[in-house]
Enzyme design. Structure first.
Site, PDB file in Angstrom:
ATOM      1  N   LYS A 129       0.766  -1.291   0.248  1.00 34.25           N
ATOM      2  CA  LYS A 129      -0.065   0.123   0.235  1.00 34.25           C
ATOM      3  C   LYS A 129       0.940   1.484  -0.306  1.00 34.25           C
ATOM      4  CE  LYS A 129      -4.513  -1.974   1.836  1.00 34.25           C
ATOM      5  NZ  LYS A 129      -3.643  -3.747   1.667  1.00 34.25           N
ATOM      6  N   LYS A 164      -8.169   2.147   5.281  1.00 34.40           N
ATOM      7  CA  LYS A 164      -7.461   0.664   5.555  1.00 34.40           C
ATOM      8  C   LYS A 164      -6.411   0.545   6.484  1.00 34.40           C
ATOM      9  CE  LYS A 164      -5.984   1.453   0.939  1.00 34.40           C
ATOM     10  NZ  LYS A 164      -6.661   0.805  -0.825  1.00 34.40           N
ATOM     11  N   ARG A 214      -6.324  -5.719 -12.029  1.00 33.62           N
ATOM     12  CA  ARG A 214      -5.651  -5.717 -11.378  1.00 33.62           C
ATOM     13  C   ARG A 214      -4.559  -6.130 -12.584  1.00 33.62           C
ATOM     14  NH1 ARG A 214      -3.478  -9.299  -7.574  1.00 33.62           N
ATOM     15  NH2 ARG A 214      -3.812  -7.817  -6.135  1.00 33.62           N
ATOM     16  N   ARG A 229     -12.189  -6.368 -10.739  1.00 38.35           N
ATOM     17  CA  ARG A 229     -13.016  -6.601  -9.567  1.00 38.35           C
ATOM     18  C   ARG A 229     -14.171  -6.653  -8.513  1.00 38.35           C
ATOM     19  NH1 ARG A 229      -7.300  -8.085  -7.035  1.00 38.35           N
ATOM     20  NH2 ARG A 229      -7.082  -6.132  -7.469  1.00 38.35           N
ATOM     21  N   ARG A 237     -16.162  -2.815  -1.590  1.00 39.09           N
ATOM     22  CA  ARG A 237     -14.407  -3.943  -1.948  1.00 39.09           C
ATOM     23  C   ARG A 237     -15.320  -4.846  -3.327  1.00 39.09           C
ATOM     24  NH1 ARG A 237     -13.508  -6.929   3.442  1.00 39.09           N
ATOM     25  NH2 ARG A 237     -16.161  -7.448   3.388  1.00 39.09           N
ATOM     26  N   ASP A 277      -2.290  -2.860  -9.236  1.00 38.39           N
ATOM     27  CA  ASP A 277      -4.642  -2.207  -8.332  1.00 38.39           C
ATOM     28  C   ASP A 277      -4.422  -0.757  -9.110  1.00 38.39           C
ATOM     29  OD1 ASP A 277      -4.260  -4.596  -8.156  1.00 38.39           O
ATOM     30  OD2 ASP A 277      -4.541  -4.614  -5.751  1.00 38.39           O
ATOM     31  N   GLU A 285      -2.680   0.263  -4.982  1.00 38.74           N
ATOM     32  CA  GLU A 285      -1.741  -0.101  -5.233  1.00 38.74           C
ATOM     33  C   GLU A 285      -0.748  -1.126  -5.831  1.00 38.74           C
ATOM     34  OE1 GLU A 285      -2.587  -4.006  -2.362  1.00 38.74           O
ATOM     35  OE2 GLU A 285      -4.492  -2.609  -1.633  1.00 38.74           O
ATOM     36  N   ASN A 287       1.334  -4.657  -5.705  1.00 36.73           N
ATOM     37  CA  ASN A 287       1.591  -6.163  -5.142  1.00 36.73           C
ATOM     38  C   ASN A 287       2.764  -6.642  -5.682  1.00 36.73           C
ATOM     39  OD1 ASN A 287      -1.572  -6.662  -3.869  1.00 36.73           O
ATOM     40  ND2 ASN A 287      -1.817  -5.269  -5.421  1.00 36.73           N
TER      41      ASN A 287
END
Length: 318
Positions: A129, A164, A214, A229, A237, A277, A285, A287
């Site tokens: 993050k 978050k 993603r 997503r 979410r 993301d 994000e 990842n």
């Protein structure tokens, strides 16, 4: 070549969607030999090399009993990592203290000659993050703080916000607070533990309704399809673990712009595989620990992400 996968227990894999399984299947198809262990199986003794207690595995093609292992606990065999052609760190988040220590052991293995992907130092230096903050031109208004007063000021400025934890995964611990500020204080106290822990606050992006995409980078280049997503029902979410629906789609112009800006930078730092993301126009994000979505993209588009990854891995080792 010999490939060691450091991952969660093989018995816990959901092979119909697991990206590490997809990598293993493609590696075996190409004639490579597979080994597996967990981070707890790493060991470094004075005067010796970093070693893992591994199982030599073969995939069966069976959906249930999907692998056979030549060794079983407690009789795994010791394997010096420097003698393996490629070590793939595929332990799922969270990035806790044991993951942190594992990256140090893998760093020592590198000094002894091991080839580790992703690079252990790069894993440590890119908390998933926080890493976005290096690229302010690509992200939405974002704040990282422990201070409740900072959070209140951010809310006053932006009205509709997301809060978050920095160490969350799969959508865990994500809250939305609207313009009325309802429960902002109690949510902040829950996440920052009364000032003891940092949290992230971001302006709410309505384009989450079209999905949290993603975008995979392999060898610094974007895979041509993302997995959006999409939140379901009353959820905000999109994470698959939180019930989001995964829809593969071609990269948008903005997706590609973000991916092409970051790809060469992150590859130069030793990150062969990255999952970006993106919500709407904004990076949310980066990842690096165990990026996923290989199988969902392949199942919906025919784009063989695992083959793209093995090609990049083989090229990196050439």
């Amino acid at each position: 070549m010999n490939i060691l996968f450091i991952a969660d227990p093989l018995e816990s894999f959901k092979t119909y969607k697991d990206s590490t399984f997809a990598m293993m299947r493609e590696a075996q198809r190409r004639g490579h030999q597979l080994m597996a262990c967990e981070p707890k199986d790493l060991m470094w003794q004075r005067g010796g090399r970093v070693t893992a207690y591994v199982r030599d595995i073969t995939l069966t093609g069976d959906a249930d009993d999907w692998f056979v292992a030549a060794q079983q606990a407690p009789d795994e065999r010791p394997q010096a990592l420097a003698e393996v052609d490629a070590v793939l760190m595929r332990k799922d988040p969270p990035f806790d203290s044991e993951y942190f220590y594992a990256t140090h052991l893998l760093g020592q293995a590198q000094r002894e000659g091991a080839r580790v992907f992703n690079d252990p130092a790069a894993l440590r230096n890119h908390p998933e993050k926080l890493a976005i903050m290096e690229f302010p031109e690509l992200i939405a208004p974002t704040l990282v703080t422990r201070d409740a007063a900072d959070v209140r000021r951010f809310h006053e400025e932006h009205g509709d916000i997301i809060l978050k934890p920095l160490d969350g995964m799969g959508g865990m611990g994500i809250f939305r607070v609207g313009a009325d500020g309802l429960n902002l204080g109690s949510i902040t106290e829950t996440l920052n533990r009364h000032g003891a822990q940092s949290l992230m606050v971001q302006k709410f992006l309505p384009s989450i309704a079209q999905g949290d995409k993603r975008v995979l980078l392999i060898g610094g280049k974007p895979v041509p399809y993302s997995l959006a997503r999409i939140p379901q029902g009353s959820e905000i979410r999109g994470n698959l673990a939180a019930g989001g629906k995964g829809v593969a789609q071609p990269l948008s112009a903005r997706d590609r712009e973000i991916a092409e800006a970051l790809g060469p930078v992150l590859l130069a730092r030793g990150l062969l595989l990255v999952g970006l993301d993106i919500i709407g126009e904004h990076l949310t994000e980066i990842n690096v620990t165990s990026p996923t979505c290989f199988q969902e993209i392949f199942d919906q588009t025919g784009c063989d992400v695992a083959a793209l990854y093995l090609e990049a891995l083989e090229a990196a080792l050439a």
